[in-house]
Scaffold this motif. Structure first.
Motif, PDB file in Angstrom:
ATOM      1  N   GLY A  74       0.818  -1.207   0.000  1.00 54.78           N
ATOM      2  CA  GLY A  74       0.000   0.000   0.000  1.00 54.78           C
ATOM      3  C   GLY A  74       0.849   1.253   0.000  1.00 54.78           C
ATOM      4  N   ARG A  75       0.181   2.381   0.254  1.00 57.46           N
ATOM      5  CA  ARG A  75       0.878   3.665   0.287  1.00 57.46           C
ATOM      6  C   ARG A  75       0.335   4.506   1.432  1.00 57.46           C
ATOM      7  N   VAL A  76       1.193   5.386   1.952  1.00 57.29           N
ATOM      8  CA  VAL A  76       0.796   6.233   3.068  1.00 57.29           C
ATOM      9  C   VAL A  76       1.405   7.617   2.874  1.00 57.29           C
ATOM     10  N   LYS A  77       0.612   8.639   3.192  1.00 56.79           N
ATOM     11  CA  LYS A  77       1.097  10.015   3.083  1.00 56.79           C
ATOM     12  C   LYS A  77       2.027  10.309   4.247  1.00 56.79           C
ATOM     13  N   LEU A  78       3.126  11.016   3.959  1.00 58.59           N
ATOM     14  CA  LEU A  78       4.122  11.320   4.977  1.00 58.59           C
ATOM     15  C   LEU A  78       3.884  12.708   5.545  1.00 58.59           C
ATOM     16  N   ALA A  79       4.049  12.813   6.866  1.00 52.52           N
ATOM     17  CA  ALA A  79       3.812  14.082   7.561  1.00 52.52           C
ATOM     18  C   ALA A  79       5.039  14.452   8.382  1.00 52.52           C
ATOM     19  N   GLY A  80       5.060  15.692   8.872  1.00 55.60           N
ATOM     20  CA  GLY A  80       6.180  16.180   9.675  1.00 55.60           C
ATOM     21  C   GLY A  80       7.131  17.014   8.830  1.00 55.60           C
ATOM     22  N   ASP A  81       8.106  17.623   9.509  1.00 52.90           N
ATOM     23  CA  ASP A  81       9.030  18.518   8.812  1.00 52.90           C
ATOM     24  C   ASP A  81      10.432  17.914   8.646  1.00 52.90           C
ATOM     25  N   VAL A  82      10.584  16.614   8.909  1.00 55.01           N
ATOM     26  CA  VAL A  82      11.889  15.969   8.750  1.00 55.01           C
ATOM     27  C   VAL A  82      12.255  15.841   7.269  1.00 55.01           C
ATOM     28  N   LEU A  83      11.275  15.471   6.457  1.00 48.23           N
ATOM     29  CA  LEU A  83      11.503  15.326   5.016  1.00 48.23           C
ATOM     30  C   LEU A  83      11.016  16.580   4.302  1.00 48.23           C
ATOM     31  N   ALA A  84      11.913  17.304   3.689  1.00 47.36           N
ATOM     32  CA  ALA A  84      11.541  18.488   2.906  1.00 47.36           C
ATOM     33  C   ALA A  84      11.206  18.031   1.491  1.00 47.36           C
ATOM     34  N   PRO A  85       9.961  18.200   1.044  1.00 51.30           N
ATOM     35  CA  PRO A  85       9.605  17.773  -0.312  1.00 51.30           C
ATOM     36  C   PRO A  85      10.483  18.397  -1.392  1.00 51.30           C
ATOM     37  N   SER A  86      11.053  19.561  -1.113  1.00 52.19           N
ATOM     38  CA  SER A  86      11.871  20.240  -2.119  1.00 52.19           C
ATOM     39  C   SER A  86      13.175  19.492  -2.412  1.00 52.19           C
ATOM     40  N   VAL A  87      13.596  18.620  -1.482  1.00 55.36           N
ATOM     41  CA  VAL A  87      14.868  17.907  -1.636  1.00 55.36           C
ATOM     42  C   VAL A  87      14.682  16.576  -2.351  1.00 55.36           C
ATOM     43  N   PHE A  88      13.517  15.949  -2.190  1.00 54.57           N
ATOM     44  CA  PHE A  88      13.321  14.584  -2.663  1.00 54.57           C
ATOM     45  C   PHE A  88      12.508  14.551  -3.954  1.00 54.57           C
ATOM     46  N   VAL A  89      12.592  13.414  -4.641  1.00 56.34           N
ATOM     47  CA  VAL A  89      11.867  13.210  -5.893  1.00 56.34           C
ATOM     48  C   VAL A  89      11.252  11.816  -5.897  1.00 56.34           C
ATOM     49  N   THR A  90      10.353  11.609  -6.819  1.00 58.26           N
ATOM     50  CA  THR A  90       9.762  10.284  -7.011  1.00 58.26           C
ATOM     51  C   THR A  90      10.829   9.275  -7.419  1.00 58.26           C
ATOM     52  N   GLY A  91      10.778   8.094  -6.808  1.00 60.17           N
ATOM     53  CA  GLY A  91      11.663   7.005  -7.208  1.00 60.17           C
ATOM     54  C   GLY A  91      12.757   6.660  -6.223  1.00 60.17           C
ATOM     55  N   ILE A  92      12.930   7.464  -5.168  1.00 60.42           N
ATOM     56  CA  ILE A  92      13.963   7.193  -4.173  1.00 60.42           C
ATOM     57  C   ILE A  92      13.450   6.130  -3.204  1.00 60.42           C
ATOM     58  N   VAL A  93      14.290   5.187  -2.857  1.00 60.57           N
ATOM     59  CA  VAL A  93      13.947   4.182  -1.851  1.00 60.57           C
ATOM     60  C   VAL A  93      14.678   4.532  -0.561  1.00 60.57           C
ATOM     61  N   ALA A  94      13.917   4.605   0.545  1.00 58.68           N
ATOM     62  CA  ALA A  94      14.493   5.012   1.830  1.00 58.68           C
ATOM     63  C   ALA A  94      13.805   4.269   2.961  1.00 58.68           C
ATOM     64  N   ALA A  95      14.444   4.274   4.141  1.00 58.31           N
ATOM     65  CA  ALA A  95      13.854   3.730   5.367  1.00 58.31           C
ATOM     66  C   ALA A  95      13.446   4.907   6.249  1.00 58.31           C
ATOM     67  N   LEU A  96      12.225   4.853   6.776  1.00 60.94           N
ATOM     68  CA  LEU A  96      11.687   5.946   7.594  1.00 60.94           C
ATOM     69  C   LEU A  96      11.321   5.454   8.984  1.00 60.94           C
ATOM     70  N   HIS A  97      11.722   6.223   9.978  1.00 58.21           N
ATOM     71  CA  HIS A  97      11.323   5.962  11.366  1.00 58.21           C
ATOM     72  C   HIS A  97      10.190   6.921  11.707  1.00 58.21           C
ATOM     73  N   GLY A  98       9.089   6.370  12.234  1.00 59.57           N
ATOM     74  CA  GLY A  98       7.967   7.229  12.592  1.00 59.57           C
ATOM     75  C   GLY A  98       6.803   6.419  13.122  1.00 59.57           C
ATOM     76  N   LYS A  99       5.617   7.018  13.079  1.00 63.06           N
ATOM     77  CA  LYS A  99       4.422   6.326  13.562  1.00 63.06           C
ATOM     78  C   LYS A  99       3.196   6.846  12.831  1.00 63.06           C
ATOM     79  N   GLU A 100       2.180   5.993  12.753  1.00 64.71           N
ATOM     80  CA  GLU A 100       0.931   6.380  12.103  1.00 64.71           C
ATOM     81  C   GLU A 100       0.125   7.288  13.025  1.00 64.71           C
ATOM     82  N   THR A 101      -0.438   8.340  12.442  1.00 66.62           N
ATOM     83  CA  THR A 101      -1.243   9.290  13.214  1.00 66.62           C
ATOM     84  C   THR A 101      -2.722   8.931  13.102  1.00 66.62           C
ATOM     85  N   GLY A 102      -3.542   9.653  13.861  1.00 66.17           N
ATOM     86  CA  GLY A 102      -4.977   9.432  13.808  1.00 66.17           C
ATOM     87  C   GLY A 102      -5.583   9.786  12.469  1.00 66.17           C
TER      88      GLY A 102
END
Length: 442
Positions: A127-155
Motif C-alpha cells: 500500500g501507500r501512506v502520506k508522509l507528515a512532519g518537517d523531517v523530510l523536505a519535499p523540495s529535496v526529494f523526488v519520485t523514485g527514491i527508496v528510503a527507510a523511515l522511522h515514525g508512527k501512524e497518526t490518527g
C-alpha cells in the motif's frame, strides 16, 4: 603510431593507461518492446534497495520493528521501507499537452515545477501512506527514491516521520596506490557542431592543444600526458524541424549530414593521437530513452577505423588504471533540477550518490527502457570520479563517505557556449579547466 608523436622539435612519448569498459550493464542486447510494464523496474529497484537498507537498519535503530505500510498501527513507532512518490501540483501532464497541440518540439519547458503544496508519499507492495512532519523536505526529494523511515501512524492515517535513513555512498575500491605519475583525462561536452553558437575555430584550437600542435614545450609536454578524452554528449545539433518525420528535400539532407561530417573530421584528428570515448546525448542521433546506446560507428567513417575510437553508452562506466569513472550526458541531473531544488547543481550529483541511484526519476519523468528483471541505474560500487555533461558552468567538489570513500564530482560546461574543457589528474583526482577563446578581447 605506437604512442610516439612529434611536438615541435622535441620527440615526446604519449603516456598510456589501462582501459576497461564496464558499459555492459547499460547495453540493451536481447530486450524487446513487447508491452512490458514500467512497474517491473520499480520492483527491481525496491528489491535491491530494501535488502540493502534492511542490512543497515540493525545498526541505525535496532530497537524498532520493521513494518509494511499495511501493517502500520496507530501510535506505534516503527520503521517502514519503500519508494517515495512526490505529489506535485504543477507537474505537467504529457497527455494534456499532447491533446492541446501536436508538435515536434519538446512538450515540457525546462523550468522548475515545485509548489508549496507538494507532499511525499511512501509506497511498498502492500500500500501507500502520506508522509507528515518537517523531517523530510519535499523540495529535496523526488519520485523514485527508496528510503527507510522511522515514525508512527497518526490518527489521520498519515505517517509522522521522525528520522530518515538513506543508503549512503556505496562501497568503494581503494584508489590504486601505485599511481606516481601524472596522467590526465580531458572531459568535454556540448560541442553542438552545426548549431548557430558553434565555432569551428574554437573546436580546432581544442583539438590542436590536445594533440600537441599548440603551445610551448611545457604545454606540449603536458599534452603528452593526456591519456584519454571523454566527450559527454550533444556533439552535434540537428534542427528539430528536420526530425519531424517528413520527407527531406536535398537541402535539408545536407543540414542533417554536414554536422556529423564536420564532427568526424575533428574526431579523426583526435583519435589519431589518443583514445577517445564519445557518449550520446539528448541532441545526438541516438535513441531517446536511457540508457542511450552507442552512436553507430557508420556515422564516423574517418574516426571509426582507429581502435582508439570508442563509442559508448550513456551512462558510461569505465576504469583507467583501476580508477573508476561514472558519468552521464546530463539528462538525469537536469531532470532532478525540474522536480526538486538545490543551491548548486553539483548538490544533485552528491544526492544521487547517497541515494545509490543514477536516475531516480526514471521512468517517471526521464525516459528509460522498461527493464523487466533489473535496474541498471542502481549504483553498486562507488566511482572515484562522477561526471555529468552539458551544464551551464563548471563545478567540482570532493566528497568523502562514512567509510572513507572519496569521489570527485564534476559538472562539465557546454563547450559551444563556454569554450571550456575539464582536465582531471588520475594520480590525485585534482582537476582544472582549459579555456579556449577566439576573441581578441579575451
Amino acid at each position: 603510431m605506437d604512442g610516439m608523436e612529434i611536438y615541435g622539435e622535441k620527440n615526446l612519448q604519449r603516456k598510456q593507461s589501462l582501459y576497461h569498459s564496464l558499459d555492459e550493464k547499460f547495453e540493451i542486447r536481447t530486450e524487446k518492446y513487447k508491452g512490458q510494464q514500467y512497474s517491473q523496474i520499480y520492483f527491481a529497484r525496491l528489491h535491491n534497495m530494501r535488502n540493502l537498507l534492511y542490512s543497515l537498519v540493525g545498526k541505525w535503530k535496532p530497537h524498532l520493528p520493521v513494518n509494511t505500510v499495511l501493517g502500520l498501527e496507530e501510535g506505534k513507532e516503527c520503521i517502514i521501507v519503500g519508494t517515495l512518490f512526490k505529489h506535485m501540483k504543477l507537474k505537467p501532464s504529457v497527455l494534456d499537452e499532447y491533446s492541446k497541440k501536436r508538435s515536434a518540439v519538446p512538450l515540457m519547458e525546462p523550468h522548475n515545477f515545485m509548489h508549496p503544496d507538494d507532499h511525499l508519499i511512501l509506497e511498498d507492495e502492500t500500500g501507500r501512506v502520506k508522509l507528515a512532519g518537517d523531517v523530510l523536505a519535499p523540495s529535496v526529494f523526488v519520485t523514485g527514491i527508496v528510503a527507510a523511515l522511522h515514525g508512527k501512524e497518526t490518527g489521520d492515517g498519515d505517517f509522522l516521520v521522525h528520522d530518515i535513513l538513506e543508503a549512503g555512498l556505496p562501497p568503494q575500491l581503494p584508489l590504486p596506490s601505485g599511481l606516481k605519475e601524472d596522467k590526465f583525462v580531458v572531459f568535454v561536452s556540448g560541442l553542438s557542431v552545426g548549431s548557430s553558437m558553434s565555432n569551428p575555430l574554437q573546436f580546432q584550437l581544442l583539438v590542436d592543444h590536445m594533440t600537441g600542435h599548440l603551445g610551448n614545450v611545457k604545454e606540449q609536454s603536458m599534452a603528452s600526458q593526456i591519456v584519454r578524452v571523454v566527450i559527454a554528449g550533444n556533439s552535434v545539433e540537428i534542427p528539430l524541424g528536420i526530425l519531424n518525420g517528413q520527407n527531406l528535400v536535398s537541402k535539408d539532407q545536407s543540414k542533417l549530414s554536414e554536422p556529423i561530417k564536420e564532427l568526424d573530421i575533428l574526431l579523426t584528428q583526435l583519435v589519431a593521437a589518443m583514445p577517445v570515448d564519445i557518449m550520446p546525448g539528448p541532441c545526438d542521433p541516438a535513441n531517446y530513452s536511457l540508457p542511450q546506446q552507442p552512436l553507430h560507428r557508420c556515422l564516423f567513417p574517418g574516426a571509426a577505423v582507429y581502435n582508439t575510437f570508442v563509442s559508448c553508452t550513456n551512462p558510461h562506466l569505465f576504469e583507467l588504471d583501476d580508477v573508476r569513472f561514472l558519468g552521464t550526458s546530463g539528462q538525469n541531473i537536469d531532470d532532478l533540477e525540474k522536480y526538486s531544488e538545490a543551491k548548486y547543481k553539483i548538490d544533485f550529483l552528491e544526492r544521487t550518490l547517497r541515494w545509490r541511484h543514477l536516475a531516480p526519476t526514471a521512468p517517471n519523468t526521464v525516459g528509460c527502457y522498461p527493464f523487466t528483471d533489473r535496474d541498471p541505474f542502481f549504483i553498486e560500487s562507488c566511482p572515484h570520479v562522477y561526471f555529468i555533461g552539458n551544464q551551464k558552468k563548471y563545478e567540482t567538489r570532493l566528497v568523502q563517505g562514512s567509510e572513507g570513500q572519496l569521489v570527485r564530482l564534476i559538472c562539465i560546461p557546454r563547450f559551444c557556449e563556454t569554450g571550456v574543457a575539464v582536465v582531471l589528474n588520475t594520480r590525485n583526482l585534482e582537476c582544472h579547466t582549459l579555456s579556449f577563446s577566439t576573441s581578441l578581447d579575451s
